[in-house]
Design an enzyme around this catalytic site. Sequence first.
Site, short mmCIF file in Angstrom:
data_model
loop_
_atom_site.label_atom_id
_atom_site.label_comp_id
_atom_site.label_asym_id
_atom_site.label_seq_id
_atom_site.Cartn_x
_atom_site.Cartn_y
_atom_site.Cartn_z
N GLY A 180 0.64 -1.50 0.07
CA GLY A 180 -0.25 0.40 -0.17
C GLY A 180 0.66 1.41 -0.01
CB SER A 181 4.00 2.00 -0.84
OG SER A 181 4.31 1.86 -2.25
CB ILE A 202 -13.39 -5.76 -10.01
CG1 ILE A 202 -11.78 -4.59 -9.45
CG2 ILE A 202 -15.06 -5.61 -10.15
CD1 ILE A 202 -12.75 -4.61 -8.14
CG ASN A 224 -5.62 -1.64 -12.19
OD1 ASN A 224 -5.04 -1.76 -10.94
ND2 ASN A 224 -5.13 -2.02 -12.78
CG HIS A 251 -0.75 -2.78 -15.80
ND1 HIS A 251 -0.77 -4.11 -14.82
CD2 HIS A 251 0.64 -2.95 -16.08
CE1 HIS A 251 -0.04 -4.43 -15.41
NE2 HIS A 251 0.95 -4.61 -16.25
CG ASP A 263 -6.36 -5.47 -18.76
OD1 ASP A 263 -5.68 -4.53 -17.42
OD2 ASP A 263 -4.92 -6.35 -19.30
CD GLU A 323 3.34 2.15 -9.50
OE1 GLU A 323 2.21 1.02 -10.01
OE2 GLU A 323 3.57 1.71 -8.04
C1 GRF Z 1 2.21 -1.02 -7.65
O1 GRF Z 1 3.43 -1.53 -9.22
C2 GRF Z 1 0.52 -1.06 -8.92
O2 GRF Z 1 0.91 -0.86 -10.15
C3 GRF Z 1 0.68 -2.92 -8.71
O3 GRF Z 1 0.80 -3.34 -7.25
C4 GRF Z 1 2.26 -2.20 -6.73
C5 GRF Z 1 1.56 -1.76 -5.31
O4 GRF Z 1 2.18 -1.40 -4.59
N1 GRF Z 1 -0.40 -3.16 -9.19
P1 GRF Z 1 2.23 -0.72 -3.66
O5 GRF Z 1 0.99 -1.92 -2.47
O6 GRF Z 1 0.85 0.71 -3.75
O7 GRF Z 1 3.09 -0.79 -2.17
#
Ligand code: GRF
Length: 187
Positions: A12-13, A87, A101, A103, A144, A173
């Site tokens: 969950g970063s 989902i 989402n 990715h 997708d 991200e």
């Molecule tokens: C991220 O790289 C996201 O793109 C993927 O899962 C990862 C989740 O990372 N779908 P975090 O749990 O938010 O650290």
Amino acid sequence: MKRLAILASGSGSNAEKIMEYFQSSKTVEVALVASNKADAFVLERARKFNVPTFTFSRKEMDAGLLQAKLDEEKIDWVILAGFLLKIPVELTRAFPDRMVNIHPALLPKYGGKGMYGMHVHEAVKAAGEKETGITIHLVNENYDEGRIVFQASTTVEPEDSPEDIAQKIHKLEHEHFPRVIEELVEA
Ligand code: GRF
């Protein structure tokens, strides 16, 4: 106030960056963090921000419990941030163009079945790609195929390991996801 729910299965970063970003927003509130894993670290991160949490099993999700919770909490937007279950179609229909989402690759490359987490970065490395990146897209019933709203790329050096690639991706991200969500929600 627009109410967001974040769905996440792991660390969950990204969820944390989103909670931080909207912490003092007057227009957007992270109202719920929901996970299919009772021991996911994302739940601890949510507690730190005083965001209510909800956990559920795959069976419960498929039976409509998650959707009922999202209704009850009057959620406007659903954010998938490392959520690993498929989902249910009914749930995607309940949030038309309001489910997002992220990715960790440049879709349509490295998407689809089995392409999640480190598998993506290992495949990118194995193919000798010179660049990779992130894709933020809307989710519709054909997972997708939702509209791509944002992509950003980064270089892959020959000496980069899959872990190095993962780090570069996380950086991208964290930098972009909260802001792109804000633009979508406030559009
Ligand atoms: C991220 O790289 C996201 O793109 C993927 O899962 C990862 C989740 O990372 N779908 P975090 O749990 O938010 O650290």
